[in-house]
Design a protein around this motif. Structure first.
Motif, PDB file in Angstrom:
ATOM      1  N   LEU A  19      -6.220  11.640   4.359  1.00 57.58           N
ATOM      2  CA  LEU A  19      -7.475  10.938   3.788  1.00 57.58           C
ATOM      3  C   LEU A  19      -8.402  10.840   4.955  1.00 57.58           C
ATOM      4  O   LEU A  19      -8.058  10.833   6.040  1.00 57.58           O
ATOM      5  N   ASP A  20      -9.796  11.037   4.623  1.00 50.83           N
ATOM      6  CA  ASP A  20     -10.791  11.087   5.600  1.00 50.83           C
ATOM      7  C   ASP A  20     -10.990   9.512   6.208  1.00 50.83           C
ATOM      8  O   ASP A  20     -11.219   9.333   7.328  1.00 50.83           O
ATOM      9  N   ALA A  21     -10.984   8.597   5.237  1.00 53.38           N
ATOM     10  CA  ALA A  21     -11.354   7.033   5.832  1.00 53.38           C
ATOM     11  C   ALA A  21     -10.108   6.562   6.365  1.00 53.38           C
ATOM     12  O   ALA A  21      -9.143   6.592   5.935  1.00 53.38           O
ATOM     13  N   PRO A  22     -10.394   6.098   7.766  1.00 53.60           N
ATOM     14  CA  PRO A  22      -9.280   5.546   8.623  1.00 53.60           C
ATOM     15  C   PRO A  22      -8.368   4.402   7.963  1.00 53.60           C
ATOM     16  O   PRO A  22      -7.060   4.483   7.932  1.00 53.60           O
ATOM     17  N   ALA A  23      -9.252   3.359   7.404  1.00 55.79           N
ATOM     18  CA  ALA A  23      -8.532   2.476   6.625  1.00 55.79           C
ATOM     19  C   ALA A  23      -7.704   2.700   5.453  1.00 55.79           C
ATOM     20  O   ALA A  23      -6.451   2.445   5.610  1.00 55.79           O
ATOM     21  N   ALA A  24      -8.133   3.705   4.808  1.00 57.10           N
ATOM     22  CA  ALA A  24      -7.463   3.967   3.488  1.00 57.10           C
ATOM     23  C   ALA A  24      -6.195   4.908   4.167  1.00 57.10           C
ATOM     24  O   ALA A  24      -5.052   4.884   3.535  1.00 57.10           O
ATOM     25  N   ALA A  25      -6.261   5.849   4.966  1.00 48.47           N
ATOM     26  CA  ALA A  25      -5.369   6.605   5.560  1.00 48.47           C
ATOM     27  C   ALA A  25      -4.332   5.567   6.239  1.00 48.47           C
ATOM     28  O   ALA A  25      -3.082   5.872   6.086  1.00 48.47           O
ATOM     29  N   ALA A  26      -4.531   4.616   6.903  1.00 44.21           N
ATOM     30  CA  ALA A  26      -3.695   3.782   7.418  1.00 44.21           C
ATOM     31  C   ALA A  26      -2.872   2.813   6.424  1.00 44.21           C
ATOM     32  O   ALA A  26      -1.530   2.861   6.522  1.00 44.21           O
ATOM     33  N   ALA A  27      -3.657   2.411   5.217  1.00 45.83           N
ATOM     34  CA  ALA A  27      -2.965   1.718   4.171  1.00 45.83           C
ATOM     35  C   ALA A  27      -1.871   3.040   3.476  1.00 45.83           C
ATOM     36  O   ALA A  27      -0.876   2.345   3.163  1.00 45.83           O
ATOM     37  N   GLN A  28      -2.183   4.051   3.505  1.00 49.29           N
ATOM     38  CA  GLN A  28      -1.344   5.078   2.868  1.00 49.29           C
ATOM     39  C   GLN A  28      -0.108   5.242   3.506  1.00 49.29           C
ATOM     40  O   GLN A  28       0.974   5.135   3.259  1.00 49.29           O
ATOM     41  N   VAL A  29      -0.173   5.387   4.878  1.00 51.53           N
ATOM     42  CA  VAL A  29       0.857   5.606   5.987  1.00 51.53           C
ATOM     43  C   VAL A  29       1.776   4.309   5.941  1.00 51.53           C
ATOM     44  O   VAL A  29       2.876   4.478   6.140  1.00 51.53           O
ATOM     45  N   ALA A  30       1.201   3.042   6.030  1.00 47.59           N
ATOM     46  CA  ALA A  30       1.871   1.970   5.895  1.00 47.59           C
ATOM     47  C   ALA A  30       2.731   1.728   4.568  1.00 47.59           C
ATOM     48  O   ALA A  30       3.920   1.552   4.715  1.00 47.59           O
ATOM     49  N   ARG A  31       2.209   2.125   3.533  1.00 43.91           N
ATOM     50  CA  ARG A  31       3.080   2.187   2.229  1.00 43.91           C
ATOM     51  C   ARG A  31       4.141   3.237   2.390  1.00 43.91           C
ATOM     52  O   ARG A  31       5.313   2.799   1.784  1.00 43.91           O
ATOM     53  N   GLU A  32       4.101   4.338   2.778  1.00 40.80           N
ATOM     54  CA  GLU A  32       4.975   5.286   2.901  1.00 40.80           C
ATOM     55  C   GLU A  32       6.027   4.757   3.806  1.00 40.80           C
ATOM     56  O   GLU A  32       7.160   5.110   3.621  1.00 40.80           O
ATOM     57  N   LEU A  33       5.691   4.242   4.997  1.00 37.01           N
ATOM     58  CA  LEU A  33       6.559   3.871   6.155  1.00 37.01           C
ATOM     59  C   LEU A  33       7.735   2.551   5.351  1.00 37.01           C
ATOM     60  O   LEU A  33       8.832   2.517   5.518  1.00 37.01           O
ATOM     61  N   ARG A  34       6.867   1.498   4.641  1.00 39.04           N
ATOM     62  CA  ARG A  34       7.384   0.481   4.092  1.00 39.04           C
ATOM     63  C   ARG A  34       8.676   1.014   3.181  1.00 39.04           C
ATOM     64  O   ARG A  34       9.566   0.443   2.808  1.00 39.04           O
ATOM     65  N   ALA A  35       8.224   2.103   2.412  1.00 43.38           N
ATOM     66  CA  ALA A  35       8.927   2.383   1.304  1.00 43.38           C
ATOM     67  C   ALA A  35      10.492   3.192   1.906  1.00 43.38           C
ATOM     68  O   ALA A  35      11.578   3.185   1.453  1.00 43.38           O
ATOM     69  N   GLN A  36      10.207   3.961   3.094  1.00 42.86           N
ATOM     70  CA  GLN A  36      11.460   4.534   3.901  1.00 42.86           C
ATOM     71  C   GLN A  36      12.157   3.451   4.452  1.00 42.86           C
ATOM     72  O   GLN A  36      13.455   3.547   4.657  1.00 42.86           O
ATOM     73  N   LEU A  37      11.431   2.068   5.061  1.00 39.57           N
ATOM     74  CA  LEU A  37      12.134   1.597   5.903  1.00 39.57           C
ATOM     75  C   LEU A  37      12.651   0.100   5.095  1.00 39.57           C
ATOM     76  O   LEU A  37      13.607  -0.564   5.666  1.00 39.57           O
ATOM     77  N   GLY A  38      12.331  -0.168   3.796  1.00 39.45           N
ATOM     78  CA  GLY A  38      12.806  -1.200   3.096  1.00 39.45           C
ATOM     79  C   GLY A  38      12.207  -2.627   3.909  1.00 39.45           C
ATOM     80  O   GLY A  38      10.957  -2.889   4.121  1.00 39.45           O
ATOM     81  N   GLU A  39      13.261  -3.314   3.927  1.00 40.68           N
ATOM     82  CA  GLU A  39      12.784  -4.501   4.445  1.00 40.68           C
ATOM     83  C   GLU A  39      12.848  -4.695   6.028  1.00 40.68           C
ATOM     84  O   GLU A  39      12.714  -5.689   6.920  1.00 40.68           O
ATOM     85  N   THR A  40      13.245  -3.487   6.486  1.00 34.67           N
ATOM     86  CA  THR A  40      13.392  -3.565   8.054  1.00 34.67           C
ATOM     87  C   THR A  40      12.135  -3.531   8.832  1.00 34.67           C
ATOM     88  O   THR A  40      11.218  -2.954   8.340  1.00 34.67           O
ATOM     89  N   LYS A  41      11.931  -4.246   9.647  1.00 42.87           N
ATOM     90  CA  LYS A  41      10.609  -4.339  10.335  1.00 42.87           C
ATOM     91  C   LYS A  41      10.895  -3.572  11.453  1.00 42.87           C
ATOM     92  O   LYS A  41      11.602  -3.420  12.237  1.00 42.87           O
ATOM     93  N   PRO A  42       9.655  -2.594  11.805  1.00 38.30           N
ATOM     94  CA  PRO A  42       9.959  -1.665  12.923  1.00 38.30           C
ATOM     95  C   PRO A  42       9.663  -2.381  14.176  1.00 38.30           C
ATOM     96  O   PRO A  42       8.800  -3.478  14.447  1.00 38.30           O
TER      97      PRO A  42
END
Length: 83
Positions: A19-42
């Motif tokens: 995604l071009d917009a940095p905030a939108a890209a960050a939100a997308q990445v955060a969603r994907e990481l949360r999906a992979q990590l579940g409740e685990t905090k990085p």
């Protein structure tokens, strides 16, 4: 604890966005990481941001840091990022 035992307990996750917009890209990445990590905090978040301008890196970094607070957080800008 042996290195093998430590490695078997470590969890890894990675995500990328085109995604071009940095905030939108960050939100997308955060969603994907949360999906992979579940409740685990990085404990460690490493961010690589590509694209023109230092402001882009700053904006993406601030958005990701807010979404994924971690004990250790590092971000760098890059001419190109291999995913």
């Amino acid at each position: 604890m042996s290195p093998t035992e430590i490695a078997s307990r470590m969890r890894w996750a990675s995500a990328a966005s085109r995604l071009d917009a940095p905030a939108a890209a960050a939100a997308q990445v955060a969603r994907e990481l949360r999906a992979q990590l579940g409740e685990t905090k990085p404990d460690l978040v490493l961010v690589f941001v590509s694209g023109p301008g230092a402001m882009r890196t700053t904006e993406a970094t601030l958005a990701l840091r807010a979404e994924l607070p971690a004990a250790t957080f590092a971000a760098v800008s890059a001419r190109g990022v291999v995913t």
